[in-house]
Write a protein that holds these residues in place. Structure first.
Motif, PDB file in Angstrom:
ATOM      1  N   TYR A 180      40.730 -30.582  -6.262  1.00 43.75           N
ATOM      2  CA  TYR A 180      42.076 -30.048  -6.015  1.00 43.75           C
ATOM      3  C   TYR A 180      43.100 -31.192  -5.949  1.00 43.75           C
ATOM      4  CZ  TYR A 180      45.943 -28.019  -3.358  1.00 43.75           C
ATOM      5  OH  TYR A 180      47.187 -27.639  -2.927  1.00 43.75           O
ATOM      6  N   ASP A 181      42.754 -32.271  -5.187  1.00 40.24           N
ATOM      7  CA  ASP A 181      43.655 -33.435  -5.090  1.00 40.24           C
ATOM      8  C   ASP A 181      43.859 -34.071  -6.469  1.00 40.24           C
ATOM      9  OD1 ASP A 181      43.541 -33.196  -2.281  1.00 40.24           O
ATOM     10  OD2 ASP A 181      41.803 -34.543  -2.170  1.00 40.24           O
ATOM     11  N   PHE A 182      42.758 -34.129  -7.218  1.00 39.58           N
ATOM     12  CA  PHE A 182      42.791 -34.748  -8.550  1.00 39.58           C
ATOM     13  C   PHE A 182      43.747 -33.942  -9.453  1.00 39.58           C
ATOM     14  CE2 PHE A 182      39.633 -36.233 -12.136  1.00 39.58           C
ATOM     15  CZ  PHE A 182      40.534 -37.191 -12.547  1.00 39.58           C
ATOM     16  N   ALA A 183      43.603 -32.614  -9.420  1.00 37.25           N
ATOM     17  CA  ALA A 183      44.476 -31.747 -10.236  1.00 37.25           C
ATOM     18  C   ALA A 183      45.938 -31.922  -9.821  1.00 37.25           C
ATOM     19  CB  ALA A 183      44.046 -30.293 -10.087  1.00 37.25           C
ATOM     20  N   GLN A 184      46.146 -32.008  -8.496  1.00 38.08           N
ATOM     21  CA  GLN A 184      47.517 -32.164  -7.987  1.00 38.08           C
ATOM     22  C   GLN A 184      48.146 -33.464  -8.517  1.00 38.08           C
ATOM     23  OE1 GLN A 184      47.727 -32.141  -3.658  1.00 38.08           O
ATOM     24  NE2 GLN A 184      49.167 -30.454  -3.844  1.00 38.08           N
ATOM     25  N   ALA A 185      47.359 -34.553  -8.525  1.00 33.48           N
ATOM     26  CA  ALA A 185      47.870 -35.845  -9.021  1.00 33.48           C
ATOM     27  C   ALA A 185      48.215 -35.746 -10.512  1.00 33.48           C
ATOM     28  CB  ALA A 185      46.827 -36.942  -8.781  1.00 33.48           C
ATOM     29  N   ILE A 186      47.370 -35.054 -11.269  1.00 33.52           N
ATOM     30  CA  ILE A 186      47.616 -34.905 -12.720  1.00 33.52           C
ATOM     31  C   ILE A 186      48.930 -34.141 -12.938  1.00 33.52           C
ATOM     32  CG2 ILE A 186      46.750 -33.842 -14.864  1.00 33.52           C
ATOM     33  CD1 ILE A 186      43.875 -34.163 -13.506  1.00 33.52           C
ATOM     34  N   PHE A 187      49.096 -33.029 -12.200  1.00 33.26           N
ATOM     35  CA  PHE A 187      50.297 -32.203 -12.380  1.00 33.26           C
ATOM     36  C   PHE A 187      51.552 -32.959 -11.935  1.00 33.26           C
ATOM     37  CE2 PHE A 187      48.023 -27.797 -12.251  1.00 33.26           C
ATOM     38  CZ  PHE A 187      47.381 -28.137 -13.425  1.00 33.26           C
ATOM     39  N   GLU A 188      51.422 -33.725 -10.849  1.00 31.32           N
ATOM     40  CA  GLU A 188      52.592 -34.494 -10.381  1.00 31.32           C
ATOM     41  C   GLU A 188      53.000 -35.542 -11.415  1.00 31.32           C
ATOM     42  OE1 GLU A 188      51.802 -34.051  -5.643  1.00 31.32           O
ATOM     43  OE2 GLU A 188      51.952 -36.098  -6.432  1.00 31.32           O
ATOM     44  N   LEU A 189      52.013 -36.283 -11.918  1.00 33.38           N
ATOM     45  CA  LEU A 189      52.323 -37.367 -12.868  1.00 33.38           C
ATOM     46  C   LEU A 189      52.895 -36.819 -14.178  1.00 33.38           C
ATOM     47  CD1 LEU A 189      49.254 -39.684 -12.218  1.00 33.38           C
ATOM     48  CD2 LEU A 189      51.650 -40.338 -11.957  1.00 33.38           C
ATOM     49  N   LYS A 190      52.480 -35.599 -14.558  1.00 36.86           N
ATOM     50  CA  LYS A 190      52.961 -35.028 -15.817  1.00 36.86           C
ATOM     51  C   LYS A 190      54.073 -33.999 -15.588  1.00 36.86           C
ATOM     52  CE  LYS A 190      51.632 -35.805 -19.367  1.00 36.86           C
ATOM     53  NZ  LYS A 190      52.062 -36.870 -20.307  1.00 36.86           N
ATOM     54  N   ALA A 191      54.508 -33.869 -14.321  1.00 37.74           N
ATOM     55  CA  ALA A 191      55.563 -32.895 -13.973  1.00 37.74           C
ATOM     56  C   ALA A 191      55.235 -31.506 -14.530  1.00 37.74           C
ATOM     57  CB  ALA A 191      56.920 -33.386 -14.474  1.00 37.74           C
ATOM     58  N   ILE A 192      54.006 -31.079 -14.334  1.00 35.79           N
ATOM     59  CA  ILE A 192      53.578 -29.747 -14.792  1.00 35.79           C
ATOM     60  C   ILE A 192      53.824 -28.744 -13.671  1.00 35.79           C
ATOM     61  CG2 ILE A 192      51.568 -28.351 -15.461  1.00 35.79           C
ATOM     62  CD1 ILE A 192      50.507 -30.844 -16.912  1.00 35.79           C
ATOM     63  N   ASP A 193      54.544 -27.694 -14.008  1.00 36.88           N
ATOM     64  CA  ASP A 193      54.960 -26.713 -13.007  1.00 36.88           C
ATOM     65  C   ASP A 193      53.927 -25.584 -12.946  1.00 36.88           C
ATOM     66  OD1 ASP A 193      56.390 -25.286 -11.210  1.00 36.88           O
ATOM     67  OD2 ASP A 193      57.827 -24.481 -12.667  1.00 36.88           O
ATOM     68  N   CYS A 194      52.816 -25.862 -12.259  1.00 31.44           N
ATOM     69  CA  CYS A 194      51.757 -24.859 -12.114  1.00 31.44           C
ATOM     70  C   CYS A 194      51.318 -24.885 -10.651  1.00 31.44           C
ATOM     71  CB  CYS A 194      50.591 -25.217 -13.052  1.00 31.44           C
ATOM     72  SG  CYS A 194      49.137 -24.187 -12.832  1.00 31.44           S
ATOM     73  N   GLN A 195      51.287 -23.717 -10.033  1.00 33.54           N
ATOM     74  CA  GLN A 195      50.940 -23.618  -8.606  1.00 33.54           C
ATOM     75  C   GLN A 195      49.431 -23.771  -8.430  1.00 33.54           C
ATOM     76  OE1 GLN A 195      53.405 -22.874  -6.164  1.00 33.54           O
ATOM     77  NE2 GLN A 195      51.757 -23.389  -4.741  1.00 33.54           N
ATOM     78  N   LEU A 196      49.029 -24.768  -7.635  1.00 37.63           N
ATOM     79  CA  LEU A 196      47.591 -24.972  -7.411  1.00 37.63           C
ATOM     80  C   LEU A 196      47.154 -24.259  -6.140  1.00 37.63           C
ATOM     81  CD1 LEU A 196      47.144 -28.731  -8.304  1.00 37.63           C
ATOM     82  CD2 LEU A 196      45.871 -26.840  -9.316  1.00 37.63           C
ATOM     83  N   LYS A 197      45.972 -23.639  -6.214  1.00 36.81           N
ATOM     84  CA  LYS A 197      45.437 -22.946  -5.039  1.00 36.81           C
ATOM     85  C   LYS A 197      44.072 -23.561  -4.713  1.00 36.81           C
ATOM     86  CE  LYS A 197      43.937 -18.328  -3.729  1.00 36.81           C
ATOM     87  NZ  LYS A 197      42.726 -17.713  -4.178  1.00 36.81           N
ATOM     88  N   PRO A 198      43.896 -24.096  -3.478  1.00 35.41           N
ATOM     89  CA  PRO A 198      42.581 -24.657  -3.141  1.00 35.41           C
ATOM     90  C   PRO A 198      41.559 -23.547  -2.896  1.00 35.41           C
ATOM     91  CG  PRO A 198      44.086 -24.840  -1.265  1.00 35.41           C
ATOM     92  CD  PRO A 198      44.868 -24.205  -2.369  1.00 35.41           C
ATOM     93  N   ILE A 199      40.370 -23.689  -3.493  1.00 36.41           N
ATOM     94  CA  ILE A 199      39.299 -22.707  -3.223  1.00 36.41           C
ATOM     95  C   ILE A 199      38.007 -23.457  -2.885  1.00 36.41           C
ATOM     96  CG2 ILE A 199      40.189 -20.808  -4.633  1.00 36.41           C
ATOM     97  CD1 ILE A 199      38.119 -21.699  -6.798  1.00 36.41           C
ATOM     98  N   THR A 200      37.047 -22.730  -2.323  1.00 36.49           N
ATOM     99  CA  THR A 200      35.765 -23.357  -1.973  1.00 36.49           C
ATOM    100  C   THR A 200      34.813 -23.279  -3.174  1.00 36.49           C
ATOM    101  OG1 THR A 200      34.825 -21.271  -1.230  1.00 36.49           O
ATOM    102  CG2 THR A 200      36.007 -22.584   0.428  1.00 36.49           C
ATOM    103  N   SER A 201      33.769 -24.096  -3.105  1.00 36.60           N
ATOM    104  CA  SER A 201      32.738 -24.050  -4.156  1.00 36.60           C
ATOM    105  C   SER A 201      32.123 -22.662  -4.206  1.00 36.60           C
ATOM    106  CB  SER A 201      31.630 -25.058  -3.850  1.00 36.60           C
ATOM    107  OG  SER A 201      32.175 -26.319  -3.650  1.00 36.60           O
ATOM    108  N   GLU A 202      31.991 -22.030  -3.023  1.00 34.93           N
ATOM    109  CA  GLU A 202      31.407 -20.694  -2.964  1.00 34.93           C
ATOM    110  C   GLU A 202      32.278 -19.690  -3.728  1.00 34.93           C
ATOM    111  OE1 GLU A 202      30.569 -19.671   1.058  1.00 34.93           O
ATOM    112  OE2 GLU A 202      29.578 -17.819   0.476  1.00 34.93           O
ATOM    113  N   ASP A 203      33.609 -19.815  -3.538  1.00 36.87           N
ATOM    114  CA  ASP A 203      34.530 -18.929  -4.272  1.00 36.87           C
ATOM    115  C   ASP A 203      34.425 -19.162  -5.777  1.00 36.87           C
ATOM    116  OD1 ASP A 203      35.549 -17.869  -1.961  1.00 36.87           O
ATOM    117  OD2 ASP A 203      37.215 -19.297  -1.834  1.00 36.87           O
ATOM    118  N   TYR A 204      34.312 -20.429  -6.164  1.00 38.23           N
ATOM    119  CA  TYR A 204      34.304 -20.764  -7.596  1.00 38.23           C
ATOM    120  C   TYR A 204      33.022 -20.273  -8.261  1.00 38.23           C
ATOM    121  CZ  TYR A 204      35.036 -23.399 -11.891  1.00 38.23           C
ATOM    122  OH  TYR A 204      35.214 -23.750 -13.199  1.00 38.23           O
TER     123      TYR A 204
END
Ligand SMILES: NC(=O)c1ccc[n+]([C@@H]2O[C@H](COP(=O)([O-])OP(=O)(O)OC[C@H]3O[C@@H](n4cnc5c(N)ncnc54)[C@H](OP(=O)(O)O)[C@@H]3O)[C@@H](O)[C@H]2O)c1
Length: 315
Positions: free
Chosen positions: A242-266
């Protein structure tokens, strides 16, 4: 005297990153990843890169036929069955490529007195540690991929050609398939994206791992030492997907809402270890090695992705 180096798995992220660095090194006479890093001279090294068309690791007789006719001073194995979920469905094939083929590579390396560099994974650990894993910590893989990688390590250590096993984690690059490229693709397609936040590891830029591999060759491959050893190499720092995805979106200014989920949910097919940070102190004792934070490496990778595939973030 020329040192002949074979890279197995030329299409892998690591194989392509090695090709990139070797090309740069020949162009500039020596390899220097950044101003802080020591220059590695690759003068006197002759690299051959092979893919499955030349050396199919699923075919034991093809491996024997190849090494009956070819001999190298150094063999770098970047090839692997890397689809962690699919490995649960095809354990025999994963075992053949990740373990039995590596056992053959180690036998040929021993016979030819070649220096073998084999790449292994943080997934040999079960993820229950409370501090970064040492090379000497007890592995306990919790999925078929991790089991096959552990068996490859054990085969290398038992056959004991000259060489090293380098465990790494969460590889990303401008090449092939990886989490960064998936996030860039999904981030511009979706308004929201659910990403696992309860698995922690160290994202590692394949270019930085490639540089570590070349440093190992420059500093240890010529030594007469005969014992195969394990090293850990990753970029510095630890985060969740989740943190990794957030860093990618921030650096590329991608406007996508991230939602943290558990491994169990995934609910992926394969179980994954919850925490696989690797202690890098041992490899960092080799001279001239660069280890930068994953965020810094990610920034460089995103620039490289734009060069290699400018359409990645605009589709
Ligand atoms: N990716 C990660 O997050 C990660 C994490 C920890 C450790 N590692 C390890 O790091 C190393 C490099 O990983 P990577 O991500 O760079 O790999 P990758 O991009 O997933 O590529 C896998 C490579 O293995 C080759 N391969 C698969 N089956 C083969 C066969 N039967 N014969 C010959 N080659 C075959 C593929 O060739 P084709 O293109 O022909 O399929 C490809 O070149 C591997 O040992 C991997 O286990 C990776």
């Amino acid at each position: 005297m020329t040192n002949r180096i074979l890279v197995v798995g030329k299409t892998s992220q690591l194989g392509q990153s090695l090709q990139k660095l070797v090309g740069q090194a020949y162009h500039k006479q020596a390899l220097r990843l950044c101003e802080r890093s020591e220059a590695i001279s690759l003068a006197g090294y002759d690299f051959s890169f092979v893919g499955r068309d030349t050396l199919d690791l699923a075919n034991p007789s093809a491996i024997d036929a190849f090494f009956t006719h070819h001999r190298f001073d150094v063999v770098i194995n970047c090839a692997a069955y890397t689809n962690v979920d699919q490995a649960e469905l095809e354990p025999e094939l994963a075992n053949q490529i990740n373990y039995l083929a590596v056992k053959q590579l180690a036998k040929w390396a021993k016979l030819h007195k070649s220096f073998l560099i084999h790449i292994s994974s943080d997934y040999v650990f079960d993820g229950t540690a409370t501090r970064p894993y040492l090379e000497s910590d007890l592995p306990n893989p919790i999925n078929c991929y991790g089991q096959s990688k552990l068996k490859s390590e054990q085969a290398c250590l038992f056959i004991n050609p000259r060489g090293v096993i380098i465990r790494t984690s969460w590889l990303f690059s401008e090449f092939g398939h990886n989490f960064v490229k998936t996030m860039l693709r999904l981030g511009v397609m979706r308004e929201t994206l659910a990403v696992v936040s309860d698995q922690l590891g160290s994202p590692t830029y394949a270019t930085d791992l490639a540089q570590a591999v070349l440093s190992v060759i420059a500093h240890t491959a010529k030594s007469a030492s005969s014992n195969m050893e394990i090293y850990h190499f990753t970029n510095a720092g630890v985060c969740s997907w989740y943190d990794f995805a957030q860093a990618i979106f921030e650096l590329k200014a991608i406007d996508c809402q991230l939602k943290p989920i558990t491994s169990e949910d995934y609910a992926a097919i394969a179980k994954r270890p919850a925490y696989t940070e690797l202690n890098n102190a041992k490899i960092m004792r080799l001279p001239g090695l660069l280890r930068r934070p994953w965020q810094e490496a990610l920034t460089e990778c995103l620039t490289e992705i734009n060069h290699v595939n400018p359409s990645t973030t605009t589709q």
